[in-house]
Design an enzyme around this catalytic site. Structure first.
Site, PDB file in Angstrom:
ATOM      1  N   GLY A   1     -41.419 -23.986  19.269  1.00 13.72           N
ATOM      2  CA  GLY A   1     -42.517 -24.157  18.492  1.00 13.72           C
ATOM      3  C   GLY A   1     -42.334 -23.029  17.073  1.00 13.72           C
ATOM      4  O   GLY A   1     -41.398 -22.657  16.596  1.00 13.72           O
TER       5      GLY A   1
ATOM      6  N   HIS B   1     -22.724 -60.990   3.492  1.00 14.55           N
ATOM      7  CA  HIS B   1     -23.263 -62.432   3.095  1.00 14.55           C
ATOM      8  C   HIS B   1     -24.420 -62.734   3.693  1.00 14.55           C
ATOM      9  O   HIS B   1     -24.622 -63.016   4.818  1.00 14.55           O
ATOM     10  CB  HIS B   1     -21.602 -63.207   3.232  1.00 14.55           C
ATOM     11  CG  HIS B   1     -20.603 -62.632   4.094  1.00 14.55           C
ATOM     12  ND1 HIS B   1     -19.481 -62.554   3.609  1.00 14.55           N
ATOM     13  CD2 HIS B   1     -20.241 -61.726   4.677  1.00 14.55           C
ATOM     14  CE1 HIS B   1     -18.636 -62.177   3.552  1.00 14.55           C
ATOM     15  NE2 HIS B   1     -19.048 -61.045   4.912  1.00 14.55           N
TER      16      HIS B   1
END
Lengths: 399, 577, 384
Positions: A84, A311
């Site tokens: 934390g 492509h």
């Protein structure tokens, strides 16, 4: 002045993009999120940084080293367990000497705000407003003082929230030492602040601009915002017959072949090959060493380094990791037929248009169809013609 | 363990020593440079004491948790040791072999010794050299050539903002932080602070300040690369288990399964796939794993296997050929390490099987296969043994072209099955015994050795593992009502003779506990206590019988109130020869 | 706030599934029931969790150990009853606490409601109340509780989930919680009754299928492993790491499949099916509304419906399983349930075996071609 940047978390909600890098290293406008923060702080005349690192420490170190390339000095404080934010602050005890700034590494903030926060007498907390305050720590401010702070409240008292940027004195280290594990099982920095608030010491500083990136799709907005500040800059080669509109950046060694149309804002990294006849639309950033080929259309997307979209592809409103390869004709859908918000793995993105979140090294065969709101883990592979939808984990294979 | 940087050293060292405790735990101590050398040392375990050493001030410090080699464990013999003037403090791993001579000379020159340890010699030698050299680094460089044996030393001195580290044949690694350095025998205590490491090599002396490290080998400055260590610290909670050993026994199905799955045909190095001959060197439980490997490989693939205790390897000098496999849980076992070095000297291909990534043995060997046992805390090896077998059996499978694949992939189920076994009757017999014999034939002979080792290690009952046929060549005289025999009697070619051996033992009045295949009425009729094992392939029966013997030792030790996880006089990984 | 989860009891009525684990550890939708309880507590911010273990305690502890959150484990050496189990945890309890059975599913909203109230019980209507503690209510308060009455006065039963204070220990005289609750009511203590939204208990092994169906509703979608392009998935499907699904397999969610399984080609996995790890299903086999646990293999051309199989079963080809109903004696109680098939650990059966409405014990071996219909086969038996 020293500036501590919290950059230890993985950012689980950003998975699978965080497979190889911590959340703060995710690119926005072709720079890691945390680099934007360092630059903003530097412009506010802050040159001495301590990064609290943990998950993906190596990526951060490799990118910044000692910071000299940015004209700043960076030290690192590893936090091996993520217990934390209070624990993260504890890990820099003895590493900062005087009053310091503390910034969450995953937010976007302006340098003028940092300069103002610096002037504000510690302890001082920056605030911002949002239309979904329930996701953050909601604060009440009276006469420039924070009078109440409530985490992730169901019934927020205001739309003003704790932005996660502070100016502290070293006495914060004693305050975080007394923090107990919260109901979320973490040592939370905000628990250390209640005493300041009760003693009416905690000043509030309203930010002029603030944004945080909680979920992958938030990156698209942040990307757009950060691209707003850019100036056109064509370092690479742009062939004749390329049509360019708006702000465009093309990096060194990149080649944009003729027939390509680019609508800004758009950033293309170094050593990319674009076109011929590619169509790149607004708010797209393409990382280094990418190939965007013939008849490929990109729109409002983030494409990370080394990805090939060579492509006949369409990619819209999507985030693509590094080193992906799209087979010819593979496309991503970005709109639902019912025009409702797109959901990814059950979570509402609050966006009508969203394509896919794709991790690193994903390979598509030719003519794959990727449905709206698909999430694909790193190194997944798809055979030609696959229909890809839903939530796919790391190394998933469709063959 | 040492620290130099901008933080208070003592709390960092205390936390670090707790993590290193598996290396030894009979005494511990810390020294820092605060107001002169500040020293705090105690007999006992650091994890048992509530010591924070908070009263020790200073940002440079060294600490040590000891396993006695010279001198009994007490406060005085605990490290760190200091010189006559209390200006130099030193911690040491290893053995200084010529300490007696050096000590005599030092006493003649007027030095006063406080402890019985070999280490204190080094402190006084450095004191002398420091007086003439006026420089701590040069002093250590002068002293180190005089020391014979193995050592990893950390030295601090009053008024000097440095830690000097020296290594010879004992592991020592430096952790590189930002404006701080760490030094320890392995990376475990360092990983909380940094993942960047410098592995010192034999003969290296490092001079560490908060911002730099200079490394010398002899008088020449050398560069050692900074390596990134990949070991996410796994949680080693004991959870609701009474002991780590029991927890680790119950983790064996997973350890076996993970180890088998982790090794594929591609990860087995080419020289191992088709060897002409194999030599295995190992110590303790790992040696027994090697012996099982010998039986199984020779039987199924007809490849000759030579097996040696690593500690004895150097005393044989026949030509060593083929592949040499070193097995060690920690990857730091000094004997196995030196045996592998010797093999390399003979130009043999070396393969290490270890559980700890980045350990010394894995860096010496040509190839390494990692067991997937996870951290093993208990001193008595359990899941690492099963993981070793998993890897060795997997090697046999690959040499034998996948013959055992199906069998190995389902091995974890049989282990799971025997964990459900009720052993209370057998435990009752064993706890009152003053001596226990473990017997088996074929691959079950090493199983009986392992069973007796576990029993000795943790219950302190004298136990002996024997090849069943050897029993009548002597030990028969010892059999009586007070000496239960644990016999492993599985179907197969050894079955018939085992039954007659058991009958002979019964005839001498010894109570017999037998491990056999379930439904074996012939066996269960003859013996006092029958422990039925599932009907499976012989490879897997080796595993299941080992697990039963581990549980038997464990429950016997618990019934006798022994400290199962930290048996007296034993250390988890033995880094002296 | 603290929570005490009771996971010490075997759960005799769900035998043979409890040979290697207590009822709380039976995997439903591939996670042990107790994990859902812990998850519901965590969602309510309750992190101080005590689990009382007893029967097969090592198996439970091993599982609890690998949870991210450390839980306190308390051992009940003899399984004398629920109140006795709670008493084992007494020294760890500091103040108000929740008490929950580890072998029932409960949704987190219900816990959210009860945790705010001192002295309360979660209650729920159940179609067969005689299997539970039946509660009598007045104005939202409990006036009486009758344990497993033959003729139940109401359909309202206790879920076994309570919000209590430390004072409760003073009422524990016998070994069952219900007795303690009764004596608490006798001394005029108030006990509020709160309706549970969603609570599931499996009384008999086949009830697990209902629980499975319910828990699969919340299944997150996730796909790892290798699937064929010709695999058709519908609805929510969750496939684990290393699992291979062959071509032409139809998976119709909700279905969960664990790690390292091999399925197909050409299998049909129908809705409400949970398949554990390392399971092998050969071609042309159909599975639906079933719970298949780890390491089981099922031969080709089989039809597996309404079935619970425990770990390590090996069923040969052309196995048929289906539901029906008949009179049965379960732990001394005669009932006439309709259900399919329940197999214990390591059941081995030959080809062309037919199972219908039966309970097969652990380590049972069945010769090919057998018909096992409306029977209870004890552990270790053989059918020839």
């Amino acid at each position: 002045m020293e500036c501590v940047v919290l950059a230890a978390g993985e950012g689980k909600r950003m998975r699978p993009l965080t497979a190889k890098r911590p959340k703060v290293m995710l690119p926005l406008a072709n720079r890691p999120m945390i680099e934007h923060l360092v630059l903003a702080a530097r412009d506010a005349a802050i040159n001495d940084f301590v990064f609290v690192v943990g998950y993906g420490e190596r990526e951060i170190r490799k990118h910044f080293e000692d910071g000299s390339q940015w004209g700043v000095h960076i030290r690192y404080a590893p936090q091996r367990h993520q217990h934390g934010t209070a624990d993260a602050v504890r890990s820099v005890r003895d590493l900062v000497t005087g009053p310091f700034l503390l910034l969450n590494g995953d937010m976007i903030i302006k340098s003028t705000d940092i300069a103002d926060l610096r002037k504000c007498h510690p302890p001082c907390m920056s605030t911002s407003t949002t239309n979904h305050p329930g996701d953050y720590g909601v604060v009440v401010v009276e006469n420039g003082l924070v009078t109440s702070l409530e985490e992730k409240s169901k019934y927020p008292k205001s739309n003003m929230i704790n932005a996660g940027a502070y100016h502290f004195d070293p006495d914060i280290f004693d305050a975080v030492d007394s923090v107990q594990t919260s109901s979320r099982g973490e040592l939370e920095l905000t628990d250390a602040l209640f005493e300041y608030i009760a003693e009416k010491k905690m000043k509030a500083h309203q930010l002029s601009y603030w944004m945080d990136v909680g979920n992958p799709w938030d990156m698209l907005d942040a990307n757009l915002t950060l691209m707003g500040n850019l100036q056109s800059d064509l370092k690479g080669t742009v062939e004749e017959g390329v049509s360019i509109h708006g702000t465009i950046i093309v990096g060194e060694g990149s080649l944009v072949k003729s027939g390509t149309c680019i609508e800004g804002p758009c950033i293309i990294g170094k050593n990319c090959r674009i076109g011929p006849h590619a169509y790149i639309r607004g708010a797209t950033s393409v990382g280094d060493d990418c190939h965007i080929g013939h008849c490929t259309e990109l729109k409002n997307s983030i494409i990370m380094a080394g990805t090939n979209i060579p492509h006949f592809n369409y990619i819209g409103d999507s985030i693509i990791g590094t080193g992906c390869n799209f087979g010819a004709g593979t496309k991503i859908a970005n709109l639902r037929h019912d025009h409702s918000n797109v959901r990814v793995c059950g979570k509402d993105t609050r966006r009508k248009k969203f394509g896919a979140v794709i991790g690193d090294g994903v390979q598509f065969g030719i003519n794959c169809s990727i449905n709206v709101g698909t999430l694909i883990g790193s190194n997944a592979q798809f055979a030609p013609n696959s229909y890809v939808a839903g939530c796919l984990g790391e190394n998933a294979i469709i063959r | 363990m040492g620290y130099i940087g901008r933080r208070e050293a003592a709390p960092i060292i205390v936390e670090g020593l707790k993590k290193l405790e598996y290396r030894g735990y009979d005494s511990f101590g810390i020294a820092t440079i605060g107001n002169g050398i500040e020293l705090d040392k105690h007999q006992g375990r650091i994890s048992d004491s509530s010591h924070s050493a908070g009263h020790l001030k200073g940002k440079i410090g060294i600490g040590h948790t000891r396993w006695a080699t010279h001198g009994v464990p007490n406060d005085i013999n605990a490290h760190p040791h200091t010189d006559c003037l209390n200006q130099i403090a030193i911690v040491h791993n290893g053995i200084i072999e010529n300490y007696a001579d050096l000590k005599r000379e030092l006493i003649l020159r007027g030095h006063t010794f406080r402890s019985e340890t070999d280490t204190e010699v080094a402190a006084h030698l450095i004191e002398e050299a420091y007086e003439s050299e006026k420089d701590l680094l040069s002093a250590v460089q002068n002293v180190v050539p005089k020391l014979k044996g193995s050592f990893a030393l950390l030295i601090i001195s009053k008024g000097v903002d440095q830690i000097i580290a020296a290594r010879y044949a004992s592991p020592l690694v430096l952790g590189v932080g930002d404006g701080e350095f760490f030094a320890a025998s392995d990376m475990t205590p360092i990983l909380d602070y940094t993942e960047r490491a410098i592995y010192l090599e034999d003969g290296d002396i490092a001079c560490i300040t908060p911002v730099t490290v200079e490394i010398f080998n002899g008088k020449n400055q050398v560069q050692r690369p900074v390596e990134l260590v990949d070991w996410s610290i796994e949680d080693t909670r004991k959870g609701g288990f009474a002991h780590y050993m029991l927890k680790e026994i119950y983790e064996q199905p997973q350890a076996f399964y993970n180890s088998v799955r982790a090794i594929t045909r591609e990860t087995i190095p080419a020289p191992i796939r088709n060897p002409e001959s194999v030599t295995v060197v190992a110590c303790g439980s790992s040696y027994h794993a090697g012996l099982i490997f010998k039986y199984l490989l020779e039987d199924s693939c007809a490849i000759p296997v030579r097996l040696d205790f690593a500690s004895e390897f150097k005393y044989f000098s026949p030509p060593i050929k083929g592949v040499v496999i070193g097995i060690s849980q920690s990857g730091e076992t000094a004997d196995t390490l030196s045996a592998l070095k010797q093999a390399k000297g003979h130009n043999c291909t070396t393969l290490a099987i270890v559980n700890v990534l980045g350990s010394t043995i894995s860096r010496i060997a040509d190839f390494t296969l990692f067991m997937r046992a996870g951290p093993e805390i208990s001193v008595a090896a359990t899941k690492s043994f099963i993981a070793q077998l998993a890897i060795l059996m997997q090697i046999i499978d690959f040499i034998g072209d996948g013959e055992y694949e199906e069998v190995l992939l389902s091995g974890h189920r049989a282990i799971e099955e025997v964990l459900l076994m009720d052993l209370s009757g057998a435990v009752e017999l064993c706890r009152n015994a003053n001596s226990i014999f473990f017997v088996g034939r074929g691959p079950f002979y090493p199983v009986s050795l392992e069973g007796s080792l576990k029993m000795k290690e943790i219950s302190y009952i004298h136990a002996e593992g024997y090849a069943a046929g050897e029993l009548k060549h002597g030990p028969f005289a010892l059999l009586s009502k007070e000496t239960p025999v644990v016999a492993i009697c599985m179907p197969g070619e050894t079955y018939g003779v085992m039954i007659s051996n058991i009958k002979e033992m019964k005839a001498r009045g010894a109570p017999v506990i037998a491990l056999g295949e379930q439904g074996d009425l012939e066996l269960s009729d003859v013996v006092d206590i029958f422990i039925p094992l599932p009907e499976t392939h012989p490879f897997i029966q080796v595993l299941t019988s080992v697990v039963v013997l581990q549980l038997l030792a464990y429950h016997t030790a618990v019934a006798l109130n022994r400290d199962v996880d930290k048996p007296k006089n034993l250390a988890k990984s033995v880094t002296v020869e | 706030m603290q929570a005490v989860i009771l996971a010490a009891g075997e759960g005799k009525r769900v035998r043979p599934l409890t040979r290697s684990r207590p009822k709380a550890m039976i995997p439903v939708a591939n996670r042990p029931i107790i994990e859902y309880v812990i998850e519901a507590l965590l969602k309510n911010g309750i992190r101080d969790i005590i689990v009382v273990v007893g029967y097969r305690k090592e198996q439970v502890t091993r599982f609890l150990n690998q949870l991210e959150l450390p839980v306190e484990v308390v051992i009940q050496n003899k399984q004398l009853g629920t109140a006795h189990a709670l008493k084992c945890a007494e020294s760890h309890i500091k103040g108000d606490f929740l008490l929950l059975p580890g072998d029932n599913y409960i949704d987190h909203h219900s816990i959210g409601r009860i945790k705010e109230i001192k002295n309360a019980m979660l209650v729920k209507e159940h179609p067969s109340p005689s299997n539970f503690g039946v509660v009598l209510l007045k104005d939202g308060f409990v006036t009486g509780i009758i344990e497993k009455p033959e003729h139940s006065p109401s359909f309202m039963v206790s879920t076994g989930i309570y919000s209590l204070t430390r004072d409760f220990f003073s009422y524990i005289r016998e070994n069952d919680i219900t007795d303690a609750v009764s004596s608490m009511l006798d001394s005029d203590e108030k006990l509020q009754a709160i309706m549970a939204d969603d609570w599931q208990d499996a009384i008999y092994p086949w009830d697990l299928l209902k629980m499975n169906k319910r828990l699969l509703k919340d299944l997150p979608e996730a796909r790892e492993g290798t699937t064929s392009r010709q695999t058709i998935t519908q609805g929510t499907v969750n496939i684990g790491k290393g699992t291979t699904i062959g071509p032409n397999t139809l998976i119709s969610g909700p279905v969960i499949i664990g790690n390292d399984c091999e399925i197909g080609p050409s299998c049909c996995i129908m809705p409400n099916t949970s398949i554990g790890s390392r399971v092998k299903i050969e071609p042309f086999t159909l599975i639906g509304n079933s719970l298949v646990m780890d390491d089981t293999s099922i031969g080709s051309h089989s039809r597996i419906i309404d079935t619970v199989t425990s770990e390590g079963c090996r069923l040969a080809d052309h196995t048929t399983m289906s539901a029906s109903s008949s009179l049965m004696n379960i732990e001394g109680e005669v009932i006439k349930p309709e259900f399919g098939v329940v197999l214990g650990d390591r059941v081995i059966s030959g080809p062309f075996t037919i199972f219908k409405n039966c309970i097969v014990g652990n380590n049972v071996t069945i010769e090919g071609g057998s018909r096992v219909i409306s029977r209870i086969l004890p552990d270790e038996s053989m059918v020839i």
